[in-house]
Design a protein around this motif. Structure first.
Motif, PDB file in Angstrom:
ATOM      1  N   GLN A   1      -4.974   5.771   6.354  1.00 50.52           N
ATOM      2  CA  GLN A   1      -6.411   5.978   6.595  1.00 50.52           C
ATOM      3  C   GLN A   1      -7.190   6.088   5.291  1.00 50.52           C
ATOM      4  OE1 GLN A   1      -6.886   9.386   9.191  1.00 50.52           O
ATOM      5  NE2 GLN A   1      -5.205   8.755  10.547  1.00 50.52           N
ATOM      6  N   ALA A   2      -6.488   5.976   4.145  1.00 50.60           N
ATOM      7  CA  ALA A   2      -7.166   6.132   2.857  1.00 50.60           C
ATOM      8  C   ALA A   2      -7.957   4.880   2.509  1.00 50.60           C
ATOM      9  CB  ALA A   2      -6.137   6.425   1.764  1.00 50.60           C
ATOM     10  N   ALA A   3      -8.983   5.045   1.664  1.00 44.38           N
ATOM     11  CA  ALA A   3      -9.832   3.919   1.237  1.00 44.38           C
ATOM     12  C   ALA A   3      -9.091   3.066   0.202  1.00 44.38           C
ATOM     13  CB  ALA A   3     -11.137   4.450   0.650  1.00 44.38           C
ATOM     14  N   ASP A   4      -9.204   1.750   0.326  1.00 49.90           N
ATOM     15  CA  ASP A   4      -8.549   0.806  -0.598  1.00 49.90           C
ATOM     16  C   ASP A   4      -9.401   0.670  -1.863  1.00 49.90           C
ATOM     17  OD1 ASP A   4      -7.126  -1.141  -1.859  1.00 49.90           O
ATOM     18  OD2 ASP A   4      -7.543  -2.730  -0.399  1.00 49.90           O
TER      19      ASP A   4
ATOM     20  N   LEU B   1      -1.749   8.230   4.646  1.00 46.73           N
ATOM     21  CA  LEU B   1      -2.357   7.330   3.660  1.00 46.73           C
ATOM     22  C   LEU B   1      -2.823   6.005   4.251  1.00 46.73           C
ATOM     23  CD1 LEU B   1      -0.056   7.909   0.552  1.00 46.73           C
ATOM     24  CD2 LEU B   1      -2.366   8.758   0.951  1.00 46.73           C
TER      25      LEU B   1
ATOM     26  N   TYR C   1       0.846  -1.194   0.000  1.00 43.50           N
ATOM     27  CA  TYR C   1       0.000   0.000   0.000  1.00 43.50           C
ATOM     28  C   TYR C   1       0.884   1.248   0.000  1.00 43.50           C
ATOM     29  CZ  TYR C   1      -3.720  -3.243   1.332  1.00 43.50           C
ATOM     30  OH  TYR C   1      -4.613  -4.267   1.363  1.00 43.50           O
TER      31      TYR C   1
ATOM     32  N   CYS D   1      -0.488  12.172   2.535  1.00 39.33           N
ATOM     33  CA  CYS D   1      -1.020  12.730   1.298  1.00 39.33           C
ATOM     34  C   CYS D   1      -0.635  14.211   1.224  1.00 39.33           C
ATOM     35  CB  CYS D   1      -2.535  12.560   1.280  1.00 39.33           C
ATOM     36  SG  CYS D   1      -3.330  13.266  -0.196  1.00 39.33           S
TER      37      CYS D   1
END
Length: 488
Positions: free
Chosen positions: A118-121, A116, A105, A110
């Motif tokens: 916590q970002a959506a996959d 990142l 990942y 960001c």
């Protein structure tokens, strides 16, 4: 008055005879020197293109390089992958264990400042498969053999597992198989083998232990080698060859003999004399023998059988004739006939046919016999005993092509028979590699052990088996035996 005028008639006659004798001696010496120069020039002209010399000898100082092929003749085989050969590439596989799938990942913050993690996959964008091996580190395993007492009073002790040493501390069978594989298959010297194993695994086998593994492995595969020899005696076609090998004392010279098929390999260390050939497998063979025309293969003491004379050797000898007689057409005609028949036989096999097309066979056979007839008419035999008279270049070859035409062209009439003994030469090539690395093998007995193992492993490889697995199983007593060809 000059000295000649003062000499008597008898003195003049004596002087004349002395001068004539001296002149005759000089002419004889000049003739001998010319013959010697011709022989030396011929020796220098020998190379891999017109004799049985290996290509590695073509760069020796003063050696004449093989003649370049012209566009109108058969092209010399170039190094590397050949035109039309099957290519190989790493293929994608869907059979990957979940534990071997590694997700990656994006890392870091960001541009807006949010981490990142916590970002959506959004899913997998690209996937890359890589074939890798784990780092090999030798581990120490302790095998505790427990003793138990049954209710009936009997006491039982666990058996020592196969491959576990009787000594309190020993090296495992996997490490032993590694050592034997490096020694025999890759011709790595004993001390370097011990160093290599230590570098790769952390285990530190002694050179003495490594060297002793050769004898142990040879004993482990002895029964399989006996079966290989027996199967060779029943094979319909067997290729044979021999190569010099430096073994034992400094001036000693041995020969390594091989008998093989596409599925079997058997070696024997000995000489190139008749006593060795009587102990060789040749006397027991029932099928066709493919060889390079060395005289012992035709010895009456070894019985009678059908022969196939190696066409590759014949074509090289004809190349010698081409260079010796540049204006003659028969050497090229004979080469063309042999190459044409070889191609026709290979094509028939690829197409699944039982025989070469009758018209093709008749055309090239006629070309072959015509070339032999013309050659014999142009290269005359010198009368006299064979031990004292040297025949012109190509004369003996032409007589072989005339008198043994059936043994030369047998492969064109029976597609089971290969036209060359290239299989035997391939199986002998590791011996030349070993000799280049080691120079000389000290012990005849250990050399026999090496090639007993090599023959067994070569046979296993020809059957498509994993060489390390076969070797490991042999060391623990689970010996693989080559199957009957009818069931292979």
């Amino acid at each position: 008055m000059s000295g000649l005028e003062e000499m008597s008639r008898e003195e003049l006659i004596a002087l004349t005879r002395a001068l004539m004798a001296e002149n005759a001696a000089l002419k004889a010496e000049v003739a001998q020197l010319r013959e010697r120069v011709a022989k030396l020039e011929r020796l220098v002209s020998r190379n891999s293109g017109n004799s049985g010399m290996p290509p590695s000898a073509d760069d020796l100082p003063g050696r004449k390089k093989p003649k370049d092929r012209t566009a109108g003749s058969a092209a010399r085989r170039r190094p590397g992958k050949q035109p039309g050969a099957e290519g190989r590439a790493l293929a994608w596989s869907d059979d990957v264990d979940d534990g071997d799938v590694i997700d990656h990942y994006p890392q870091g913050p960001c541009g807006c400042g949010v981490d990142l993690t916590q970002a959506a996959d959004l899913g997998v964008t690209a996937a890359h498969q890589q074939i890798e091996i784990p780092l090999v580190v030798a581990r120490r395993f302790q095998h505790n053999l427990h003793t138990v007492a049954c209710r009936c009073g009997r006491v039982h002790t666990a058996e020592r597992p196969a491959g576990v040493s009787t000594a309190p501390v020993g090296l495992g069978v996997n490490l032993q198989a590694w050592c034997v594989y490096l020694l025999v298959v890759h011709a790595i010297p004993v001390h370097r083998c011990a160093e290599l194993v230590a570098s790769l695994t952390g285990a530190e086998p002694s050179p003495g232990f490594v060297h002793g593994l050769i004898g142990r492995a040879a004993a482990a595969v002895a029964q399989a080698n006996a079966r290989i020899r027996m199967l060779l005696t029943l094979a319909c076609v067997v290729s044979c060859d021999e190569t010099p090998l430096r073994v034992g004392p400094k001036k000693a010279k041995k020969y390594l003999l091989v008998a093989c098929t596409e599925l079997l390999t058997w070696y024997m260390l000995g000489g190139r004399d008749m006593d060795t050939f009587k102990r060789f497998v040749l006397a027991d063979l029932t099928g066709v023998v493919v060889h390079d025309r060395y005289q012992n293969y035709d010895a009456a003491d070894l019985g009678t059988r059908d022969h196939q004379l190696c066409a590759a050797h014949l074509i090289r000898d004809l190349e010698d004739c081409t260079e010796t007689y540049p204006d003659a057409r028969w050497p090229r005609q004979l080469q063309m006939a042999l190459r044409g028949l070889i191609h026709a036989a290979n094509l028939a096999r690829e197409q699944g046919r039982d025989a070469v097309a009758a018209g093709t066979l008749a055309m090239f056979t006629k070309m072959f016999r015509g070339g032999v007839a013309v050659g014999l008419s142009e290269v005359k035999r010198v009368p006299g005993p064979a031990k004292t008279v040297t025949q012109p270049v190509g004369r003996l070859l032409l007589e072989v092509l005339r008198d043994r035409a059936g043994d030369v062209l047998r492969f064109a009439h029976d597609l089971r028979i290969p036209p060359t003994n290239n299989q035997a030469e391939r199986d002998l090539r590791p011996a030349k590699t070993q000799q280049k690395i080691s120079g000389r093998l000290r012990s005849e007995q250990h050399t026999r052990h090496r090639y007993a193992i090599r023959g067994y492993l070569s046979t296993a490889i020809k059957h498509g088996l994993d060489v390390m697995a076969v070797l490991r199983d042999a060391l623990i007593g689970k010996l693989w035996m080559p199957p009957d060809p009818a069931t292979a």
